[in-house]
Design an enzyme around this catalytic site. Sequence first.
Site, mmCIF file in Angstrom:
data_model
loop_
_atom_site.group_PDB
_atom_site.id
_atom_site.type_symbol
_atom_site.label_atom_id
_atom_site.label_comp_id
_atom_site.label_asym_id
_atom_site.label_seq_id
_atom_site.Cartn_x
_atom_site.Cartn_y
_atom_site.Cartn_z
ATOM 1 N N TYR A 90 0.847 -1.236 -0.014
ATOM 2 C CA TYR A 90 0.029 -0.187 0.167
ATOM 3 C C TYR A 90 0.667 1.209 -0.111
ATOM 4 C CZ TYR A 90 -4.092 -2.998 0.476
ATOM 5 O OH TYR A 90 -4.708 -4.071 0.354
ATOM 6 N N PHE A 148 -10.291 -4.408 11.273
ATOM 7 C CA PHE A 148 -11.412 -4.342 10.663
ATOM 8 C C PHE A 148 -11.333 -4.888 9.051
ATOM 9 C CE2 PHE A 148 -9.196 -0.258 10.649
ATOM 10 C CZ PHE A 148 -8.919 0.028 9.390
#
Length: 418
Positions: free
Chosen positions: A132, A418
């Site tokens: 990322y 999450f």
Amino acid sequence: MAKDSASDTGLPELRVLRQDEWNTWYDTLIRGFGGVPEAAEERELWNSLTELDRSIGAWDGDVCVGTAGAFSFRVTVPGGAAVPAAGVTMVSVAATHRRRGVLTSMMRRQLDDVREWGWPLAVLTASEPEIYGRFGYGVGTFQVSAEIDTARVRLSVPPGTDDVRLRYAVAADVVDACEAVYARKVPGRPGMIARLPGWERLGLLDPESDREGGSPIQCVLAKRDGEVVGYARFRVKPEWDGNGPCGTVLVRDVQALDPAAEAALWRFLFGIDLTSTVKAWSRPADEAWQHQVSDLRRCVVRVKDALHVRLVDVGAALAARTYQAPVDVVFDVEDAFCPWNTGRWRLSGNAKGASCERTTDPADLALSVRELGAAYLGGVSLDALGAAGRVRELRRGALAEASVGFGSSVAPWLPHGF
């Protein structure tokens, strides 16, 4: 949200997720992470939490080959403000479609959407951290895991610990009291997420496949003068060897409103009968028990990356937090993936507030948006990034000035995934 479309380059079509597509979409995600089915209760929870209008699928004809979603989070930043952030999640690309630009197209679409929603931040946890950075995410928080030899390690506790009373409780029965403790903690530590309704179920999720041979979730409340001031959720894994009991306490969560309550909970976990090890994951890097143990070497502490931070709107993000020392600095920002951030920005701020606007003034520091994301929550020093060659000082003294201002008195921490 950007319009659904098929790419002129032959890439799969990206479109907003529909409810009747969720099972297919989620099966694609599960396969991307190895294909092991989840427990029904876990799958149902993520189905209920998925925000369809903030989720996209990549479709090659009628076959789903890519997934990406976002949760509507509010993340605490230095100064205590809760800043809107896209919690990027459920990202996968089918192995049959790797290296064809599918991930890049989904990241492009997603960040364009986040900008359109008016959110200054995007955050994620990464299965593979190197992925990322090229999309502008920097590692903004770290987490500690520990395997503590409680047969040999003693815990010293602060005054007032003995005034805290502990009581077992059924986790599901006291979830409201635990969530109230958590909510009071959120403004005090950067990186924490304000939990929306439904997210309290994450801490209660307890499929047998996740227990590692341990018990169902157990819960203890910490009380003072009748008020709940903390809680611990944990499992106990009974084990025996030739010398007797050697069980393990598997810590799921510990939250407390003050040092004495926190110490009381950790002392309890250290002292559970028939156990000699405490294993904890995803704890704050500056948690007090690390300074209360008699022998840190026997705690086998490990640090790893946690929350990756991406500034989607540099000006709004930097103005949303405060600074622990006055700063007046011009950044020359490079952002190839979100070019609207590229250019010079003057940040002026202190402990009371800040402003960040475009400027034509000469730059003091040059860096990419990735470095700003890493330093944003106060857990990564701009000085350290400068020493690594990732921040260039253009005005003498500017790096030290900004580095002090960007710091945080408490380590930023992501309390759950999450």
